[in-house]
Scaffold this active site. Structure first.
Site, mmCIF file in Angstrom:
data_model
loop_
_atom_site.group_PDB
_atom_site.id
_atom_site.type_symbol
_atom_site.label_atom_id
_atom_site.label_comp_id
_atom_site.label_asym_id
_atom_site.label_seq_id
_atom_site.Cartn_x
_atom_site.Cartn_y
_atom_site.Cartn_z
ATOM 1 N N CYS A 156 -5.457 0.941 6.303
ATOM 2 C CA CYS A 156 -5.571 2.410 6.307
ATOM 3 C C CYS A 156 -6.783 2.913 5.533
ATOM 4 C CB CYS A 156 -4.292 3.043 5.756
ATOM 5 S SG CYS A 156 -4.127 2.905 3.972
ATOM 6 N N CYS A 209 -8.294 -5.227 -10.264
ATOM 7 C CA CYS A 209 -7.889 -4.143 -11.164
ATOM 8 C C CYS A 209 -7.486 -2.964 -10.274
ATOM 9 C CB CYS A 209 -9.081 -3.802 -12.053
ATOM 10 S SG CYS A 209 -8.718 -2.557 -13.278
ATOM 11 N N CYS A 266 -7.403 -1.082 1.111
ATOM 12 C CA CYS A 266 -6.430 -1.549 2.090
ATOM 13 C C CYS A 266 -7.132 -1.571 3.447
ATOM 14 C CB CYS A 266 -5.226 -0.617 2.132
ATOM 15 S SG CYS A 266 -4.107 -0.949 3.527
ATOM 16 N N CYS A 320 0.272 3.098 3.543
ATOM 17 C CA CYS A 320 0.656 2.573 4.861
ATOM 18 C C CYS A 320 1.668 1.453 4.808
ATOM 19 C CB CYS A 320 -0.576 2.115 5.630
ATOM 20 S SG CYS A 320 -1.205 0.510 5.097
ATOM 21 N N CYS A 335 0.851 -1.197 0.000
ATOM 22 C CA CYS A 335 0.000 0.000 0.000
ATOM 23 C C CYS A 335 0.884 1.242 0.000
ATOM 24 C CB CYS A 335 -0.886 -0.028 1.236
ATOM 25 S SG CYS A 335 -1.909 1.447 1.410
HETATM 26 FE FE FE Z 1 -2.860 1.040 3.432
#
Ligand code: FE
Length: 144
Positions: free
Chosen positions: A110, A130, A107, A61, A58
């Site tokens: 976060c 995607c 995610c 984060c 990510c």
């Molecule tokens: Fe994240």
């Protein structure tokens, strides 16, 4: 839908920042995609045609989300994966924006918007995650 992560995650996100905080640590493009649920233009991101071995984390984060092992050529113009790296780090949500019913991929650490998952992917899952390049950071596999 088989083999999909749990979509009922209602837990608060472990990583919380205000929009001002996110704006100070993300580029405008990264902020637009991850915090405002934007979509980068197809064939414009840095990872749609990127094939090094490693992990995709990510951008906001650092949670591990995908790996190069399940990345494939979808032709869509966005990085595409048929499986996630760690289901605990992925949250799915029904998205009815733009007059379509889609499954949003976020995610779970976060709350960053990553992209959407569709059921037109390759075997063995039949899934196509995607994902916007702007939501990802690539970490090379140093064992290779
Ligand atoms: Fe994240």
């Amino acid at each position: 839908m088989k083999d999909k992560p749990d979509s009922t995650n209602k837990k608060a996100h472990k990583v919380f920042k205000t929009d001002a905080d996110w704006q100070s640590c993300l580029t405008p493009e990264q902020f637009y995609v991850t915090r405002q649920k934007g979509t980068e233009r197809p064939f414009s991101g840095k990872y749609y045609d990127y094939w090094e071995e490693g992990a995709y984390v990510c951008v906001a984060c650092g949670a591990e989300l995908f790996t190069s092992n399940t990345k494939y050529h979808s032709g869509s113009g966005w990085p595409s994966f048929w499986e996630v790296a760690n289901r605990e780090n992925i949250e799915l949500k029904k998205d009815t924006r733009l007059g379509m019913i889609r499954t949003e991929v976020l995610c779970s650490k976060c709350g960053a918007h990553l992209g959407h998952v569709f059921e037109d992917g390759p075997p063995p899952t039949g899934l196509r995650y995607c994902i916007n390049s702007a939501a990802l950071n690539f970490v090379p596999d140093k064992t290779k």
